[in-house]
Design a protein around this motif. Sequence first.
Motif, PDB file in Angstrom:
ATOM      1  N   GLN A 407       0.836  -1.208   0.000  1.00 28.41           N
ATOM      2  CA  GLN A 407       0.000   0.000   0.000  1.00 28.41           C
ATOM      3  C   GLN A 407       0.871   1.258   0.000  1.00 28.41           C
ATOM      4  N   LEU A 408       1.969   1.201   0.776  1.00 27.82           N
ATOM      5  CA  LEU A 408       2.858   2.366   0.840  1.00 27.82           C
ATOM      6  C   LEU A 408       3.484   2.618  -0.534  1.00 27.82           C
ATOM      7  N   GLU A 409       3.925   1.543  -1.167  1.00 31.52           N
ATOM      8  CA  GLU A 409       4.561   1.661  -2.484  1.00 31.52           C
ATOM      9  C   GLU A 409       3.599   2.305  -3.489  1.00 31.52           C
ATOM     10  N   LYS A 410       2.344   1.783  -3.489  1.00 31.20           N
ATOM     11  CA  LYS A 410       1.355   2.313  -4.433  1.00 31.20           C
ATOM     12  C   LYS A 410       1.043   3.771  -4.123  1.00 31.20           C
ATOM     13  N   GLY A 411       0.905   4.067  -2.818  1.00 31.18           N
ATOM     14  CA  GLY A 411       0.594   5.437  -2.406  1.00 31.18           C
ATOM     15  C   GLY A 411       1.679   6.411  -2.831  1.00 31.18           C
ATOM     16  N   ILE A 412       2.932   6.031  -2.612  1.00 34.10           N
ATOM     17  CA  ILE A 412       4.047   6.923  -2.978  1.00 34.10           C
ATOM     18  C   ILE A 412       4.038   7.149  -4.491  1.00 34.10           C
ATOM     19  N   GLN A 413       3.870   6.048  -5.266  1.00 34.32           N
ATOM     20  CA  GLN A 413       3.884   6.175  -6.734  1.00 34.32           C
ATOM     21  C   GLN A 413       2.797   7.146  -7.196  1.00 34.32           C
ATOM     22  N   GLN A 414       1.554   6.961  -6.672  1.00 31.27           N
ATOM     23  CA  GLN A 414       0.448   7.800  -7.156  1.00 31.27           C
ATOM     24  C   GLN A 414       0.605   9.258  -6.708  1.00 31.27           C
ATOM     25  N   GLN A 446       2.089  12.418   4.416  1.00 33.13           N
ATOM     26  CA  GLN A 446       1.913  11.449   5.507  1.00 33.13           C
ATOM     27  C   GLN A 446       0.426  11.230   5.796  1.00 33.13           C
ATOM     28  N   TYR A 447      -0.326  12.324   5.839  1.00 30.62           N
ATOM     29  CA  TYR A 447      -1.767  12.259   6.116  1.00 30.62           C
ATOM     30  C   TYR A 447      -2.497  11.482   5.024  1.00 30.62           C
ATOM     31  N   ARG A 458       7.108   7.099   8.357  1.00 28.06           N
ATOM     32  CA  ARG A 458       7.741   8.090   9.233  1.00 28.06           C
ATOM     33  C   ARG A 458       8.861   8.765   8.442  1.00 28.06           C
ATOM     34  N   TRP A 459       9.188   9.966   8.857  1.00 30.45           N
ATOM     35  CA  TRP A 459      10.227  10.731   8.169  1.00 30.45           C
ATOM     36  C   TRP A 459      11.519  10.685   8.976  1.00 30.45           C
ATOM     37  N   GLU A 460      12.641  10.577   8.281  1.00 25.26           N
ATOM     38  CA  GLU A 460      13.932  10.678   8.954  1.00 25.26           C
ATOM     39  C   GLU A 460      14.712  11.801   8.306  1.00 25.26           C
ATOM     40  N   PRO A 461      15.387  12.616   9.135  1.00 21.35           N
ATOM     41  CA  PRO A 461      16.068  13.786   8.576  1.00 21.35           C
ATOM     42  C   PRO A 461      17.250  13.409   7.695  1.00 21.35           C
ATOM     43  N   ILE A 462      17.503  14.251   6.717  1.00 24.35           N
ATOM     44  CA  ILE A 462      18.694  14.095   5.871  1.00 24.35           C
ATOM     45  C   ILE A 462      19.155  15.508   5.535  1.00 24.35           C
ATOM     46  N   SER A 463      20.435  15.738   5.594  1.00 21.96           N
ATOM     47  CA  SER A 463      20.941  17.091   5.364  1.00 21.96           C
ATOM     48  C   SER A 463      21.381  17.234   3.915  1.00 21.96           C
ATOM     49  N   LEU A 464      20.534  17.864   3.107  1.00 21.91           N
ATOM     50  CA  LEU A 464      20.866  18.089   1.697  1.00 21.91           C
ATOM     51  C   LEU A 464      20.602  19.539   1.342  1.00 21.91           C
ATOM     52  N   TYR A 465      21.390  20.055   0.400  1.00 17.30           N
ATOM     53  CA  TYR A 465      21.218  21.443  -0.034  1.00 17.30           C
ATOM     54  C   TYR A 465      20.387  21.504  -1.317  1.00 17.30           C
ATOM     55  N   LYS A 466      20.718  20.698  -2.306  1.00 16.80           N
ATOM     56  CA  LYS A 466      20.039  20.744  -3.603  1.00 16.80           C
ATOM     57  C   LYS A 466      20.096  19.395  -4.294  1.00 16.80           C
TER      58      LYS A 466
END
Length: 525
Positions: A407-414, A446-447, A458-466
């Motif tokens: 379900q997560l995979e399908k949700g992300i794709q759509q 997420q909602y 859940r979200w995990e932080p990542i430090s990216l500029y661009k």
Amino acid sequence: MGLNEEIQRRRTFAIISHPDAGKTTLTEKLLLFGGAIHVAGAVKSNKIKKTATSDWMEIEKQRGISVATSVMGFNYGDYKINILDTPGHQDFAEDTYRTLTAVDSVIIVVDVAKGVEQQTRKLMEVCRMRNTPVIIFVNKLDREGRDPFDILDELENELKISVRPLSWPINIGAKFKGVYNIYEGALDLFKPDKQKVTERVEITDVNDPAVDEAVGAADAAKLREDLDLIEGVYPEFDRQAYLEGKVAPVFFGSALNTFGVKELLDCFVKIAPSPKPTVAEERMINPHEENFTGFIFKIHANMDPNHRSCIAFCKVCSGKFERNANYKHVRSGKMMRFAAPTAFMAQKKSVVDEAYPGDIVGIPDTGNFKIGDTLTTGEELHFKGLPSFSPEMFKYIENTDPMKSKQLEKGIQQLMDEGVAQLFVNQFNGRKIIGTVGQLQFEVIQYRLLHEYGAQCRWEPISLYKACWIDSDDPEALAAFKKRKHQFMAIDRQGRDVFLADSNYVLQMARNDFPAINFYFSSEF
């Protein structure tokens, strides 16, 4: 009615503004006048249980903001009107930018107390790039605000466009008595009412004694003085200059109290442009051509939660779109038939048999479409100007319920198909990274994953500029770059190489060290 008559009666426009200026409320009142709804809903209210028609997603009702562009079509007199109500919040700006490629004109809503705000300036720049005609509606005159002349000066300075008032307020805030309609030479008196229309006083001209009777001698004298000043300072309204995007007519009113909205709509249908030619890479497409062409400017997942379907929004650019006809999907080269194309009233859909230039058609999508795709009767055409911008915020997305990984995979794709956020897969560790232009997007994703797909993340932080798309004419240089930067390499959903720079310094060094590599900050290259 022939193709030419159908094109002439169409008006397709977007309503844009800074959040909370009253954009969705204005949309509601336009629908009320068009007879499309009979009771206008509220964006934020505990007493009125009916929410705004265009804010139909559950999260929009809870937050009182628009998070997706809604499409609404209705008839008003002899005209067919297509409104696109856009999100004002800057976190959803990309949806709004893309929507502006599908409209022929724009109404900008400005709050009389706050004046021009940052997001309004940005959206005006997009309109200027495309020479889109603009009408300005100064809203919330029933509240205390700035002097109308100050507002006009600010509009000219901040939006860098000449303005011409076509209506003028009599007082403001608690003393607000109404608006003089300069365009029609009529006086409209204000009575606060959220559902009914205001009272009109029939007058021959502004010196008519009926004006003194209606608003009092002092206010009538002030109105005449203001109008003399307007005639002296602002040139006569020139429709051609408006159509070329050089002059913005200005109207005053209160959308919440249904005041000044009808004047705006009546003038709008007369002066606004019917569908205009569209620029494709190969040639200019004239709406009067016999052959159908159109492009997909938006995809929306789960418009009907009972059916896990996506809808692709297709703007008809030329010819006549017909149900069950065969059309070529240019990117894939396949011929396709659409048995149930739909017209919209926000979430409510009805099947249409035909659509004309300017109309927005909803096409059920089972994964065939991407934003920017072209449909034609057979000609190879590619429409320009639907880029994805480099995101500014990044987070790893992790599944919190292993039983729901499908379900997560399908949700992300759509949801990624909608173009509101972008998915990158890190080639070093295989983790999925979501990139957006604003923090609010993460909450919305997420909602919606939870409530529309039953998937928890859940979200995990990542430090990216661009995130930069890269390519090169030198395969060896590209291979060397990918080898050196393998920890920072990802691929997007189209399989293109993306370099994830964690700081501006790293990005500049990479550009200096690898001159043969091209770096792009939007995906249209």
